[in-house]
Design a protein around this motif. Structure first.
Motif, PDB file in Angstrom:
ATOM      1  N   ASP A   1       0.825  -1.198   0.000  1.00  0.00           N
ATOM      2  CA  ASP A   1       0.000   0.000   0.000  1.00  0.00           C
ATOM      3  C   ASP A   1       0.869   1.263   0.000  1.00  0.00           C
ATOM      4  O   ASP A   1       0.612   2.206  -0.743  1.00  0.00           O
ATOM      5  N   ILE A   2       1.907   1.258   0.827  1.00  0.00           N
ATOM      6  CA  ILE A   2       2.799   2.422   0.855  1.00  0.00           C
ATOM      7  C   ILE A   2       3.425   2.607  -0.521  1.00  0.00           C
ATOM      8  O   ILE A   2       3.466   3.714  -1.069  1.00  0.00           O
ATOM      9  N   HIS A   3       3.882   1.506  -1.071  1.00  0.00           N
ATOM     10  CA  HIS A   3       4.611   1.599  -2.338  1.00  0.00           C
ATOM     11  C   HIS A   3       3.713   2.135  -3.456  1.00  0.00           C
ATOM     12  O   HIS A   3       4.135   2.979  -4.254  1.00  0.00           O
ATOM     13  N   ILE A   4       2.466   1.664  -3.482  1.00  0.00           N
ATOM     14  CA  ILE A   4       1.574   2.069  -4.564  1.00  0.00           C
ATOM     15  C   ILE A   4       1.006   3.470  -4.348  1.00  0.00           C
ATOM     16  O   ILE A   4       0.908   4.249  -5.279  1.00  0.00           O
ATOM     17  N   ASN A   5       0.652   3.778  -3.095  1.00  0.00           N
ATOM     18  CA  ASN A   5      -0.125   4.997  -2.859  1.00  0.00           C
ATOM     19  C   ASN A   5       0.608   6.159  -2.199  1.00  0.00           C
ATOM     20  O   ASN A   5       0.027   7.220  -2.011  1.00  0.00           O
ATOM     21  N   ASN A   6       1.863   5.964  -1.792  1.00  0.00           N
ATOM     22  CA  ASN A   6       2.515   7.042  -1.062  1.00  0.00           C
ATOM     23  C   ASN A   6       3.707   7.630  -1.816  1.00  0.00           C
ATOM     24  O   ASN A   6       4.271   6.998  -2.698  1.00  0.00           O
ATOM     25  N   ASN A   7       4.088   8.849  -1.382  1.00  0.00           N
ATOM     26  CA  ASN A   7       5.217   9.551  -1.989  1.00  0.00           C
ATOM     27  C   ASN A   7       6.520   8.782  -1.808  1.00  0.00           C
ATOM     28  O   ASN A   7       6.602   7.863  -1.008  1.00  0.00           O
ATOM     29  N   ALA A   8       7.512   9.251  -2.537  1.00  0.00           N
ATOM     30  CA  ALA A   8       8.832   8.630  -2.470  1.00  0.00           C
ATOM     31  C   ALA A   8       9.336   8.564  -1.029  1.00  0.00           C
ATOM     32  O   ALA A   8       8.900   9.329  -0.165  1.00  0.00           O
ATOM     33  N   GLY A   9      10.271   7.678  -0.770  1.00  0.00           N
ATOM     34  CA  GLY A   9      10.842   7.498   0.570  1.00  0.00           C
ATOM     35  C   GLY A   9      10.982   6.020   0.859  1.00  0.00           C
ATOM     36  O   GLY A   9      10.100   5.238   0.510  1.00  0.00           O
ATOM     37  N   ASP A  10      12.081   5.648   1.492  1.00  0.00           N
ATOM     38  CA  ASP A  10      12.334   4.236   1.741  1.00  0.00           C
ATOM     39  C   ASP A  10      11.546   3.729   2.950  1.00  0.00           C
ATOM     40  O   ASP A  10      11.119   4.499   3.808  1.00  0.00           O
ATOM     41  N   ILE A  11      11.377   2.403   2.954  1.00  0.00           N
ATOM     42  CA  ILE A  11      10.553   1.771   3.991  1.00  0.00           C
ATOM     43  C   ILE A  11      11.424   0.847   4.838  1.00  0.00           C
ATOM     44  O   ILE A  11      12.257   0.113   4.308  1.00  0.00           O
ATOM     45  N   LEU A  12      11.220   0.892   6.138  1.00  0.00           N
ATOM     46  CA  LEU A  12      11.901  -0.039   7.035  1.00  0.00           C
ATOM     47  C   LEU A  12      10.850  -0.870   7.761  1.00  0.00           C
ATOM     48  O   LEU A  12       9.931  -0.321   8.364  1.00  0.00           O
ATOM     49  N   VAL A  13      10.985  -2.190   7.658  1.00  0.00           N
ATOM     50  CA  VAL A  13      10.007  -3.092   8.267  1.00  0.00           C
ATOM     51  C   VAL A  13      10.702  -3.920   9.347  1.00  0.00           C
ATOM     52  O   VAL A  13      11.776  -4.475   9.108  1.00  0.00           O
ATOM     53  N   PHE A  14      10.087  -4.019  10.520  1.00  0.00           N
ATOM     54  CA  PHE A  14      10.673  -4.816  11.593  1.00  0.00           C
ATOM     55  C   PHE A  14      10.010  -6.180  11.687  1.00  0.00           C
ATOM     56  O   PHE A  14       8.803  -6.274  11.960  1.00  0.00           O
ATOM     57  N   LEU A  15      10.778  -7.222  11.448  1.00  0.00           N
ATOM     58  CA  LEU A  15      10.251  -8.582  11.627  1.00  0.00           C
ATOM     59  C   LEU A  15      11.084  -9.290  12.698  1.00  0.00           C
ATOM     60  O   LEU A  15      12.007  -8.714  13.264  1.00  0.00           O
ATOM     61  N   THR A  16      10.750 -10.576  12.956  1.00  0.00           N
ATOM     62  CA  THR A  16      11.378 -11.188  14.130  1.00  0.00           C
ATOM     63  C   THR A  16      12.596 -12.038  13.835  1.00  0.00           C
ATOM     64  O   THR A  16      13.386 -12.305  14.728  1.00  0.00           O
ATOM     65  N   GLY A  17      12.762 -12.500  12.602  1.00  0.00           N
ATOM     66  CA  GLY A  17      13.920 -13.370  12.369  1.00  0.00           C
ATOM     67  C   GLY A  17      14.154 -13.655  10.905  1.00  0.00           C
ATOM     68  O   GLY A  17      13.387 -13.259  10.023  1.00  0.00           O
ATOM     69  N   GLN A  18      15.241 -14.374  10.677  1.00  0.00           N
ATOM     70  CA  GLN A  18      15.722 -14.647   9.338  1.00  0.00           C
ATOM     71  C   GLN A  18      14.693 -15.297   8.420  1.00  0.00           C
ATOM     72  O   GLN A  18      14.486 -14.850   7.300  1.00  0.00           O
TER      73      GLN A  18
END
Ligand code: ADP
Ligand code: MG
Length: 647
Positions: A216-233
């Motif tokens: 959703d961010i990628h399709i609908n939002n302005n430029a800018g990188d995204i950081l996602v927090f997950l739990t493991g490899q």
């Protein structure tokens, strides 16, 4: 990021810590302890060591800087070496477990807190160092907590030794109080407001929600990188794969999305990709473990996606086992994650949990590791340093009594401590190995049992990442190849098979490709084995081969893993002998689907249920042979087991 295109010397001057340089250096010069607080990315880790070097501190000893994470130590040392203009291992180096990149020339040394704690065994006064910076102290790892106390002691004897404690968050008062009311210096950071969005309703599947949010961010939002927090490899790798497929389906209509993972096990060449500036017209999304909360900084992040979980190593003293459990993060962590979006400009943080969960359910702060982890390794090291009075040890936050007790009794069961809680000769030798006491016990038993050649390989293989490569689209083929290595008695011998065959084939990459093995991990196992063997040599002990006697290898494993034994019961599968927990054999095990009566295992993993991982079949007599003190007591009445004193 804009900054990355400036020359490096200019970049350094733009960091917030640069303006504080003289204040910091004056404060270090007039105080033995100082606490430094500053936003992530302000330059604490990479700059302060260099300022200290410029001030001449390295003439009197090295400038040491600890990191809770191995990846951070390596990444930061690499960066600083570059800024300094040297190769890693020259003036700037690092030391992490089984990988020492320092030399006689090294003046600035980054290392894991665990390595510095090990150094304290030989040199409690830290005489090689003029300054020690305990970085990321807010993470409150066991090793950092122990170093707090050890360094405070060393500082009493060495008034010239300087100790710097850095922290990203609000614990500064607590740290200052502990270090005799030392000054706290704040580095004013440049931060931008971050808008927080919460989920409207609780999410059942946070992975699905995460992927949706990123799309959703990628399709609908302005430029800018995204950081996602997950739990493991595993989670990160599979999210990267799925997202890659989805983006491909979008076609050219939407701008390009660069998908990058970051976690400890990644080779450093891949890791360094996340620091490269994103090309024009492209958006970058980084899937990270909580390593990106504070220990490494990625520039150019405008969007943070926070599902609200992290993997926490938790010890259950009653069951006698340590587990990595996916748990909700604390408020402090959530705010730290949010802050990552406000470094380059105003940002957005998507919390994939509901607002009331944040306010009413999350703990204010993360519980220090020392209050929830297995402490046997730590206690063994303290005992080896002659620290016996644990109740009066200067813990910043003391561990709960049951954790102390269970560590002491584990060490007693392994015969590392005597009934009075003092270190035995065996315990003294065990403390020399940088590994869990169970493993060091196995290692030393193998010397007596004349199979140290094989056991050092097995332990090396247990210490590295999974060597079996199982690509999504060729799983069956990979499994078929893997089964060729399977040993009928289990995984430890299977690992031995893999290593031996790889080594006999010349240790090359071709063998790995045919057999679906990770060559990099096997090479690392070879390094680890070399280092284990050098410790054995230093103890004047021999490396001997069992010459094909498989039973002696299995018996030797029992000598350490007798506490991790399970018995098959027709109706339920396996039950651990101590604790009576129902467990299964992990599907990846070579014993999966086989029916041995007694097995030992390396660890338990919790997924949909409790699974034993790295399993080997054993004879029940061996439990009594190698741990009579333990199993006699278990068989009769656990209260009759000899009581340990807590000292
Ligand atoms: P702090 O310790 O205060 O969080 P650091 O000293 O780690 O800050 O980082 C300061 C800045 O240096 C970061 O904002 C980033 O721009 C840059 N930096 C740090 N490590 C690297 C790296 N490995 N590659 C490129 N840039 C880096
Ligand atoms: Mg830092």
């Amino acid at each position: 990021g804009k900054r990355s295109s400036l020359p490096m010397s200019q970049q350094r001057k733009e960091l917030p810590v640069f303006k504080m340089r003289s204040t910091l250096m004056e404060s270090v010069s007039s105080n033995q302890f100082i606490v430094i607080v500053g936003e992530t990315g302000s330059g604490k880790t990479t700059q302060i060591t260099q300022y200290l070097n410029d001030e001449g501190y390295s003439r009197k000893g090295m400038i040491g800087c600890t990191q809770p994470r191995r990846v951070a130590a390596i990444s930061v040392a690499t960066r600083v070496a570059e800024e300094f203009g040297c190769k890693v291992g020259d003036e700037v180096g690092y030391n992490v477990r089984f990988d020492d990149r320092t030399s006689r020339r090294t003046q600035i040394k980054y290392m894991t807190d665990g390595m510095l704690q090990r150094e304290a065994l030989l040199d409690p006064l830290m005489s090689k160092y003029s300054v020690i910076m305990l970085d990321e102290a807010h993470e409150r790892t066991v090793a950092t907590d122990i170093l707090f106390a050890l360094l405070k002691e060393a500082a009493k004897v060495r008034p010239e030794l300087k100790i710097i404690i850095t922290s990203a968050t609000l614990d500064s008062e607590k740290f200052s109080k502990y270090f005799n009311g030392c000054p706290v210096i704040n580095i004013p950071g440049k931060t931008f407001p971050v808008e927080v969005m919460y989920a409207q309703s609780p999410q059942m599947d946070y992975i699905a929600a995460t992927l949706e949010c990123v799309m959703d961010i990628h399709i609908n939002n302005n430029a800018g990188d995204i950081l996602v927090f997950l739990t493991g490899q595993e989670e990160i790798d599979s999210c990267c794969e799925i997202l890659y497929e989805r983006v491909k389906m979008l076609g050219d209509a939407i701008g390009e999305l660069l998908i990058l993972p970051i976690y400890s096990a990644l080779p450093s060449e891949v890791q360094s990709k996340i620091f490269e500036p994103t090309p024009e017209g492209t958006r970058k999304v980084v899937f990270a473990t909580n390593i990106a909360e504070t220990s490494i900084t990625i520039d150019g992040i405008y969007y943070v996606v926070d599902p609200g979980f992290s993997k926490v190593n938790t010890y259950n003293p009653r069951a006698g086992m340590e587990q990595l459990i996916v748990s909700p993060i604390s408020k402090a962590q959530a705010n730290q994650r949010k802050g990552r979006a406000g470094r380059t400009g105003p940002g957005k943080c998507y919390r994939l949990y509901i607002e009331s969960a944040f306010y009413n359910e999350m703990l204010p702060n993360t519980i220090p590791e020392i209050q929830r982890q297995n402490l046997s390794n730590t206690i063994l090291m303290l005992k080896a340093m002659g620290i016996n009075d644990l109740l009066n040890f200067d813990f910043m936050d003391p561990p709960p009594r049951n954790l102390l007790l269970s560590a002491l009794s584990e060490l007693y069961n392994l015969e590392a401590l005597d009934t009075d809680g003092y270190l035995t000769k065996l315990g003294q030798r065990m403390s020399q190995f940088p590994m869990d006491p169970t493993l060091s016990k196995v290692m030393l038993s193998s010397v007596t049992n004349e199979c140290s050649e094989e056991i050092s390989t097995i332990i090396a293989m247990l210490s590295v990442q999974n060597v079996f490569f199982r690509p999504r689209d060729r799983q069956q083929e990979a499994d078929r190849q893997k089964s060729k290595f399977h040993h009928p008695y289990g995984d430890h011998l299977t690992l031995l098979n893999v290593y031996t065959q790889w080594d006999n084939a010349g240790g090359g990459q071709q063998f790995c490709e045919i057999n679906f093995l990770h060559g990099r991990h096997l090479k690392r196992a070879r390094d680890v084995k070399k280092q284990i063997c050098s410790i054995i040599n230093q103890l004047n002990l021999p490396i001997v081969s069992s010459r094909g006697d498989v039973d002696i290898i299995r018996k030797t494993l029992v000598a350490g893993f007798f506490m991790n034994a399970a018995k098959r019961e027709a109706s339920v599968g396996y039950k651990t002998i101590v604790g009576n927990t129902i467990v299964g054999i992990h599907p990846s095990s070579s014993l999966y689907g086989k029916e041995y009566e007694y097995v030992i295992y390396n660890s338990l993993v919790l997924t949909s249920r409790e699974f034993m991982s790295q399993v080997t079949s054993i004879e029940p007599d061996w439990l009594l042979e190698f741990a009579p003190h333990y199993y006699k007591a278990v068989d009769t009445n656990s209260k009759s087991r000899k009581k340990m004193k807590i000292t």
